[in-house]
Design an enzyme around this catalytic site. Structure first.
Site, PDB file in Angstrom:
ATOM      1  N   GLN A  36      20.647   4.750  36.869  1.00 38.84           N
ATOM      2  CA  GLN A  36      19.876   4.018  35.866  1.00 38.84           C
ATOM      3  C   GLN A  36      20.778   3.049  35.097  1.00 38.84           C
ATOM      4  O   GLN A  36      20.286   2.285  34.275  1.00 38.84           O
ATOM      5  CB  GLN A  36      19.231   5.004  34.878  1.00 38.84           C
ATOM      6  CG  GLN A  36      18.240   5.957  35.521  1.00 38.84           C
ATOM      7  CD  GLN A  36      17.714   7.027  34.584  1.00 38.84           C
ATOM      8  OE1 GLN A  36      17.636   8.182  34.977  1.00 38.84           O
ATOM      9  NE2 GLN A  36      17.335   6.683  33.363  1.00 38.84           N
ATOM     10  N   ARG A  64      13.524  11.693  29.526  1.00 37.79           N
ATOM     11  CA  ARG A  64      12.460  10.842  28.966  1.00 37.79           C
ATOM     12  C   ARG A  64      12.471  10.921  27.442  1.00 37.79           C
ATOM     13  O   ARG A  64      11.469  11.237  26.797  1.00 37.79           O
ATOM     14  CB  ARG A  64      11.105  11.259  29.518  1.00 37.79           C
ATOM     15  CG  ARG A  64      10.133  10.093  29.505  1.00 37.79           C
ATOM     16  CD  ARG A  64       8.916  10.316  30.335  1.00 37.79           C
ATOM     17  NE  ARG A  64       8.133   9.078  30.277  1.00 37.79           N
ATOM     18  CZ  ARG A  64       7.060   8.848  30.993  1.00 37.79           C
ATOM     19  NH1 ARG A  64       6.619   9.733  31.820  1.00 37.79           N
ATOM     20  NH2 ARG A  64       6.400   7.713  30.882  1.00 37.79           N
ATOM     21  N   CYS A  65      13.618  10.613  26.882  1.00 37.04           N
ATOM     22  CA  CYS A  65      13.811  10.913  25.467  1.00 37.04           C
ATOM     23  C   CYS A  65      15.022  10.154  24.955  1.00 37.04           C
ATOM     24  O   CYS A  65      15.956   9.908  25.687  1.00 37.04           O
ATOM     25  CB  CYS A  65      14.010  12.415  25.374  1.00 37.04           C
ATOM     26  SG  CYS A  65      15.070  13.015  24.096  1.00 37.04           S
ATOM     27  N   GLU A  93       8.731   6.760  26.370  1.00 39.91           N
ATOM     28  CA  GLU A  93       8.879   8.213  26.296  1.00 39.91           C
ATOM     29  C   GLU A  93       8.113   8.860  25.159  1.00 39.91           C
ATOM     30  O   GLU A  93       8.152  10.086  25.015  1.00 39.91           O
ATOM     31  CB  GLU A  93      10.364   8.543  26.199  1.00 39.91           C
ATOM     32  CG  GLU A  93      11.067   7.637  25.246  1.00 39.91           C
ATOM     33  CD  GLU A  93      12.571   7.688  25.330  1.00 39.91           C
ATOM     34  OE1 GLU A  93      13.082   7.544  26.445  1.00 39.91           O
ATOM     35  OE2 GLU A  93      13.200   7.827  24.295  1.00 39.91           O
TER      36      GLU A  93
END
Ligand code: CDP
Length: 797
Positions: free
Chosen positions: A223, A370-371, A741
């Site tokens: 990523q 996701r945070c 998120e």
């Protein structure tokens, strides 16, 4: 005379443009790392430790070397001769690449085999004989700090215990004073379980070292390609200009693909040694057991309350279990990520947070699944605590929130932990949600159902989330400042290519980035190509995680478009033979203020940039912008869930779920809705069905898709989404806030609060996630809290 353009028609801001990337994905034409085959490519497999803590007595790889088709067996000893047995982590710790002295978690990398095909490599791994001497195992922070606990990181010179850090933030004395004034003190203790992002595509890499050109090309599931390039340059001491990291299509990341894994390093070294491309593709078990766990935080806290419901102060403590290596990818300054964003939506005068991080015999954890760096844990604790406090006061939970929210006229608002929130209409969002769910009506139904022995519950979760790190003054990873970038090239015919340092993993960047350019320049979105993920072509960026793409890279796209527009304005003045000051702009067109019929389009300006520029002007129409955000963005969300719990079985069903999200200006409303639905689905899975833990021996229990369930459309409830509240971000060039998120962050507490509300009256304060039927049943039956942290459920149970 050209007409002003209709922004929605050209796919600009606010258009629910269909995702252009789906064209290839739904045809099976995506190009993932495992789809790539290079001439002469070899395959790598990893031998993992079956034990959680053991000294390595010997490794005998002789049988593996004898297997035909094996080209190389790498062990820690060999890595050590090249100073590569250990690597730095993103949190200033070290991590074993291949174990030399001890194994410290089940699944740790012990050796690698590189062979003609992956099957030979796997067989050869099984032929390696490792002799271990078992050591006592630690699976939670309590054991980690107990007297006589074995020191897991005895490789570190000054590490005499298992504590990684003791950190605090806030005002301790002021908080004590506020607690002394309290009418009531409400307390809560819980464990946010380990969870796993579990993307459909596992991690993998293909390293391709070309001795002739000295160029190393690595295709990999990352990523953050530029960070990997910098890390390879520094760790492997290769010249950075000779390293090219390509992140092809990514089959979901969710934070799992931010860290640097030993498999990447081994495939690179193997390719350098063998001078052939080496592919490593992790299998599902390897992914679930050894990479990128999240959460695993023990949270306790208390709230000082006035009897009318006003929150006076909050005290919070967290014990974070980081596993064997402190490998969290998070801003350096904050040891427990942005945990201190807890309670940012509430007007609380003073607060204090202490955090202790410890090692355990588990795979490294702490990825921001996701945070935004521990925000999920923060918001979960916040909303569970808020509900517990309202219950303790005997107050309506919605009313309690309403009276403690930061009010619209309080912005910019400084939280007690030092963040600056800048916009929002929290009460309005709550009211929209309550109306949509039919709050008063449901409370009546709940009472009636209770009289008939049925358990209905309603859970609310309201939260604001800091998204979009930097600014660079405060936010860095390993000293690299957190900003981002965009490069925009307008071709002669008015078509364009935009590149950013972000790297999407399914969020739709190829669609929405074009929409930002379209909004700024009036070029139809379909004329703009978006490219990310190749360090040889994309400008430097920190990558995509923590919903930072729109707040930072998205802003950079606006800014570079504006630079292009400024140059195009000069070209327009030249073409129209007036001075620049006499020129006005409307979407896609410059015109003469005094004669609006006389104008030129942005496409005509582009052509002039290559064929008819004024004397002295540099030809071409392209530019780059680096964007350092002045602040984080602060979206707000209200999630409300109604459930029915079966008292006989503990099974609970969602009756209704309403989501109200304010993420400022929406670039693509359809994509935003997709992000919210995906996040809510993950929230539901975490709350309901995803069980992964460790037994007392450190065996990872639930590392399979029979226990760690991925939600399908069959289990997932329907969601009703609301978008009527929009408070633009005051510092973002187009007023957007992050959204990727929010629902995964705020959602879990809504589900858990709903179940807790349904069983209120039993005296149970907490059931740890996942709220499996047996846990809920146990709570109802025995009227006690249900703890979920390890060790639980050994094989003997
Ligand atoms: O960093 P990440 O892409 O995961 O998250 P994000 O910046 O919140 O964006 C997720 C997706 O939603 C992207 O395609 C964004 O462009 C889109 N989005 C949007 O359309 N409007 C917003 N206000 C925020 C995000």
């Amino acid at each position: 005379m050209s007409q002003a353009l209709d922004e929605i028609k050209i796919g600009g801001l606010g258009a629910s443009r269909k995702r252009v990337e789906d064209n290839r994905f739904i045809r099976g034409k995506g190009n993932y790392t495992d789809d790539i085959t290079l001439p002469g490519m070899l395959h790598m497999e990893i031998l993992r430790s079956p034990l959680a803590h053991a000294r390595i007595i010997s490794i005998d790889a002789s049988k593996a070397w004898e297997i035909p088709g094996v080209h190389l067996v790498l062990t820690g000893e060999m890595m050590a001769t090249r100073n590569l047995a250990w690597m730095p982590t993103l949190s200033y710790d070290t991590q074993a690449v291949l174990a030399t002295d001890k194994v410290r978690f089940q699944g740790q990398e012990v050796a690698c085999v590189i062979a003609d095909d992956p099957y030979i490599a796997k067989d050869a791994c099984e032929a390696i004989v490792v002799e271990y001497e078992q050591l006592p195992v630690i699976v939670n922070p309590l054991q980690a700090v107990a007297d006589g606990a074995p020191v897991i990181r005895d490789d570190k010179e000054n590490q005499h215990d298992n504590v990684i850090y003791d950190w605090e933030v806030g005002d301790s004395a002021g908080t004590d004073r506020a607690f002394a004034q309290a009418d009531t003190v409400s307390k809560l203790q819980l464990h946010y379980p380990r969870s796993h992002p579990s993307p459909i595509e596992c991690c993998g890499s293909i390293a391709d070292y070309d001795r002739a050109s000295s160029k190393l090309t690595v295709y990999m599931t990352t990523q953050a390609p530029h960070i990997i390039r910098a890390a390879v340059a520094l760790v492997a001491e290769l010249p950075e200009q000779m390293i090219r990291i390509i992140s092809p299509d990514i089959g979901g990341g969710f934070g799992n693909k931010v860290p640097i894994y030993p498999g990447y390093v081994c495939s690179i070294l193997a390719s350098i040694l063998l001078e052939r491309p080496v592919k490593w593709i992790e299998d599902k078990s390897g992914n679930l057991i050894s990479t990128g766990f999240a959460r695993d935080v023990y949270l306790e806290g208390e709230m000082a309350l006035r009897k009318d419901g006003k929150i006076l102060a909050v005290r919070m403590h967290t014990d974070a279990d980081h596993g064997a290596f402190f490998a969290d990818a998070q801003p350096s300054k904050f040891k427990i990520g942005l945990m201190h964003s807890a309670f940012a939506a509430y007007d609380i005068p003073v607060a204090h947070l202490t955090a202790r991080g410890t090692y355990s015999n588990k795979a490294p954890g702490g990825v921001a699944y996701r945070c935004s760096f521990r925000v999920t844990e923060a918001m979960f604790f916040q909303e569970r605590m808020v509900q517990a406090a309202a219950d303790d006061l005997g107050m309506d939970q919605a009313e309690f929130r309403r009276m403690n929210f930061v009010q619209d006229d309080q912005f910019p608002y400084r939280t007690p932990f030092g963040f600056l929130t800048d916009s929002g209409q929290y009460t309005k969002c709550l009211d929209v949600g309550l109306k949509a769910v039919g709050y008063e009506d449901f409370l009546r139904q709940q009472q009636e159902a209770k009289a008939n022995g049925r358990l209905l519950g309603i859970g609310i979760s309201t939260m604001t989330e800091p998204l979009g790190a930097g600014n660079s003054r405060e936010y860095d990873i390993l000293g690299i400042k957190m900003f981002d970038s965009a490069e925009l090239k307008i071709h002669m015919t008015g078509k364009a290519i935009v590149r950013t340092g972000a790297r999407g993993q399914g969020q739709g960047h190829e669609t929405t980035w074009a929409q930002i350019v379209s909004h700024e320049l009036g070029i139809p979105a379909e004329d703009i190509v978006v490219e990310e993920g190749d360090t040889d072509t994309a400008p430097f960026g920190m990558g995509t995680y923590a919903s930072r793409s729109t707040p930072v890279a998205g802003a950079a796209i606006s800014m570079v478009s504006r630079k292009i527009r400024a140059k195009a304005r000069k070209l327009a003045a030249h073409l129209l033979e007036v001075s620049e000051e006499d020129i006005e702009w409307e979407l896609g067109r410059f015109y003469v203020r005094s004669a609006p019929d006389r104008g030129v389009t942005i496409q005509e300006c582009a052509m002039a940039a290559y064929s008819n520029m004024p004397d002295g002007m540099e030809p071409g129409l392209e530019n780059t912008a680096y964007y350092d955000p002045p602040n984080l963005t602060w979206p707000f969300a209200v999630y409300i869930v109604t459930v029915e719990v079966d008292p006989e079985t503990g099974v609970w069903d969602v009756l209704n779920m309403v989501a109200v999200d304010d993420c400022g200006v929406r670039i693509n409303p359809m994509i935003v809705e997709g992000q919210i639905m995906g996040g809510l689905t993950e929230a539901y899975a975490m709350a309901n069905m995803q069980f992964i833990t460790f037994d007392a021996e450190g065996n990872c229990v639930g590392a399979n898709y029979m226990d760690y369930l991925l939600p399908t459309s069959w289990e997932t409830p329907g969601f009703e989404l609301h978008s009527e509240v929009v408070t633009p971000c005051p510092h973002h060039p187009i007023g957007a806030k992050g959204i990727g998120e929010c629902a995964a962050v705020g959602g879990p507490a809504a589900f858990v609060n709903a179940v807790m509300n349904a069983i209120s009256g039993t005296g149970v304060r907490n059931i740890d996630m996942p709220l499996l039927p047996d846990r809920v049943w146990e709570a109802i039956k025995y009227r006690h809290d249900v703890y979920g942290g390890p060790p639980v459920r050994t094989d003997d149970d």
